[in-house]
Motif scaffolding. Structure first.
Motif, PDB file in Angstrom:
ATOM      1  N   VAL A  41       0.846  -1.180   0.000  1.00  0.00           N
ATOM      2  CA  VAL A  41       0.000   0.000   0.000  1.00  0.00           C
ATOM      3  C   VAL A  41       0.888   1.239   0.000  1.00  0.00           C
ATOM      4  O   VAL A  41       1.813   1.349   0.806  1.00  0.00           O
ATOM      5  CB  VAL A  41      -0.915   0.025   1.242  1.00  0.00           C
ATOM      6  N   GLU A  42       0.594   2.154  -0.921  1.00  0.00           N
ATOM      7  CA  GLU A  42       1.339   3.408  -0.991  1.00  0.00           C
ATOM      8  C   GLU A  42       0.337   4.565  -0.934  1.00  0.00           C
ATOM      9  O   GLU A  42      -0.342   4.847  -1.915  1.00  0.00           O
ATOM     10  CB  GLU A  42       2.139   3.471  -2.288  1.00  0.00           C
ATOM     11  N   PRO A  43       0.195   5.226   0.205  1.00  0.00           N
ATOM     12  CA  PRO A  43      -0.731   6.361   0.284  1.00  0.00           C
ATOM     13  C   PRO A  43      -0.261   7.508  -0.593  1.00  0.00           C
ATOM     14  O   PRO A  43       0.914   7.868  -0.585  1.00  0.00           O
ATOM     15  CB  PRO A  43      -0.711   6.754   1.761  1.00  0.00           C
ATOM     16  N   LEU A  44      -1.179   8.101  -1.339  1.00  0.00           N
ATOM     17  CA  LEU A  44      -0.861   9.220  -2.226  1.00  0.00           C
ATOM     18  C   LEU A  44      -1.519  10.522  -1.787  1.00  0.00           C
ATOM     19  O   LEU A  44      -1.258  11.568  -2.375  1.00  0.00           O
ATOM     20  CB  LEU A  44      -1.286   8.885  -3.660  1.00  0.00           C
ATOM     21  N   GLY A  45      -2.379  10.457  -0.785  1.00  0.00           N
ATOM     22  CA  GLY A  45      -3.084  11.631  -0.312  1.00  0.00           C
ATOM     23  C   GLY A  45      -4.220  11.221   0.595  1.00  0.00           C
ATOM     24  O   GLY A  45      -4.388  10.038   0.906  1.00  0.00           O
ATOM     25  N   PRO A  46      -5.024  12.173   1.044  1.00  0.00           N
ATOM     26  CA  PRO A  46      -6.114  11.834   1.967  1.00  0.00           C
ATOM     27  C   PRO A  46      -7.124  10.854   1.390  1.00  0.00           C
ATOM     28  O   PRO A  46      -7.717  10.075   2.129  1.00  0.00           O
ATOM     29  CB  PRO A  46      -6.780  13.200   2.235  1.00  0.00           C
TER      30      PRO A  46
END
Length: 344
Positions: free
Chosen positions: A257-262
């Motif tokens: 998992v790679e968060p890119l923003g809210p």
């Protein structure tokens, strides 16, 4: 509720799944304090070979030096903040900024700043921690983080019986989704939804034997035996916050998992097999397609849940201590990060 029996715990508030404030706290308190997988050691075998990635908005890269040492840096030129490397992996003979041609060596030192009178020693690249483990490259931003072998200790124990180093990469791809990273992780952390959301997976595994072991705040082990005639058994190990080692009898799928923003995330999948016999190409393709089908089913329900989290109707729910012990563990990790921030 029976006398003396406590209520099942509440979920995290819905606002944590979409507000910019929550995102800023989590990228600093969770992701900047974690080791993150950025590539395979085989991708950086020679001087000038590199891999690049983004850790919750922090751009980084690892590059093999002429001395053979692998080093990590923020992918930010010290002149006007341009990224130095734009590809996810590749080779460069000169680490030169594409914007104004500032030149760095592979050790991160500034070697050239055209038409400028500055102290080059003061403007080297900002380093990050970079280590390898069993053929994989990890980067961490926090200089105080525990060593990578300790951070991966529980995964290492489980993975010892699997020949990870000898597995061969068959396919790697990424999928982006308009979903908060926690929405996906909540879903991954429980198997209660498998009969309703994953009919194919439900046919393959025996849900009566499905077990989730929550180990401290940082590791989850999922195990499901194969159903009679089922396609595969499974052992899934999650090193929170976002690294998934999904091990099978045929090899392994590493999910990330790679968060890119809210309200945006990326899932990266690396499918590794015990062998890449050309005669078994169709068999490998079928297994990857089957595994990706399951992932798409997860993303479909996560999109629907994300929309309702943002709709303004739902605030908090309850978690089953019987079926959602993994979700409880994950949400406790998130809650602890927000509590640390609030205590400052």
């Amino acid at each position: 509720m029976k006398d003396g029996q406590s209520l099942d715990p509440e979920t995290l508030p819905a606002s944590l799944y979409w507000t910019p404030d929550a995102w800023e706290i989590e990228r600093r308190e969770i992701w900047a304090k974690s080791w993150v997988l950025v590539g395979l050691a085989s991708q950086v075998a020679n001087p000038g070979d590199y891999v690049s990635a983004e850790i919750a908005g922090y751009p980084v890269f690892a590059i093999r030096g002429k001395d053979g040492v692998l080093r990590g840096f923020h992918n930010v030129c010290r002149h006007r903040a341009s990224p130095l490397l734009r590809e996810c992996a590749g080779h460069t003979d000169r680490l030169s900024c594409p914007y104004h041609r500032w030149l760095y060596d592979f050790e991160g030192r500034l070697r050239g700043a055209p038409d400028m009178n500055i102290d080059k020693e003061q403007y080297g690249l900002v380093p990050v921690l970079c280590e390898t483990w069993r053929g994989f490259i990890f980067i961490a931003l926090d200089a105080e983080i525990e060593p990578l072998p300790d951070w991966l200790n529980d995964i290492s124990t489980v993975a010892l019986r699997h020949p990870i180093e000898s597995m061969k990469l068959a396919r790697q791809f990424s999928v982006e989704a308009d979903v908060n990273w926690k929405t996906y992780c909540d879903n991954y952390a429980e198997a209660w939804h498998i009969p309703t959301i994953h009919p194919g997976l439900n046919d393959a595994i025996d849900m009566r034997g499905y077990r989730i072991d929550a180990i401290g705040l940082r590791v989850q082990r999922h195990y499901a035996p194969a159903r009679d005639g089922g396609q595969t058994d499974g052992l899934w190990v999650w090193r929170l916050p976002g690294l998934f080692f999904n091990m099978y009898n045929w090899g392994m799928n590493i999910g990330q998992v790679e968060p890119l923003g809210p309200k945006k995330m990326r899932l990266t999948y690396r499918y590794l097999f015990n062998d890449l016999d050309p005669a078994k190409q169709k068999e490998r393709d079928d297994l990857i397609d089957w595994a990706y089908m399951v992932a798409k089913e997860d993303l479909d329900i996560c999109h629907a849940v994300q929309a309702n989290l943002e709709a303004g109707i739902y605030d908090r729910g309850r978690l089953s201590s019987i079926h959602e012990n993994g979700v409880i563990q994950f949400q406790e990790l998130v809650a602890a990060a927000h509590q640390r921030h609030a205590a400052r």
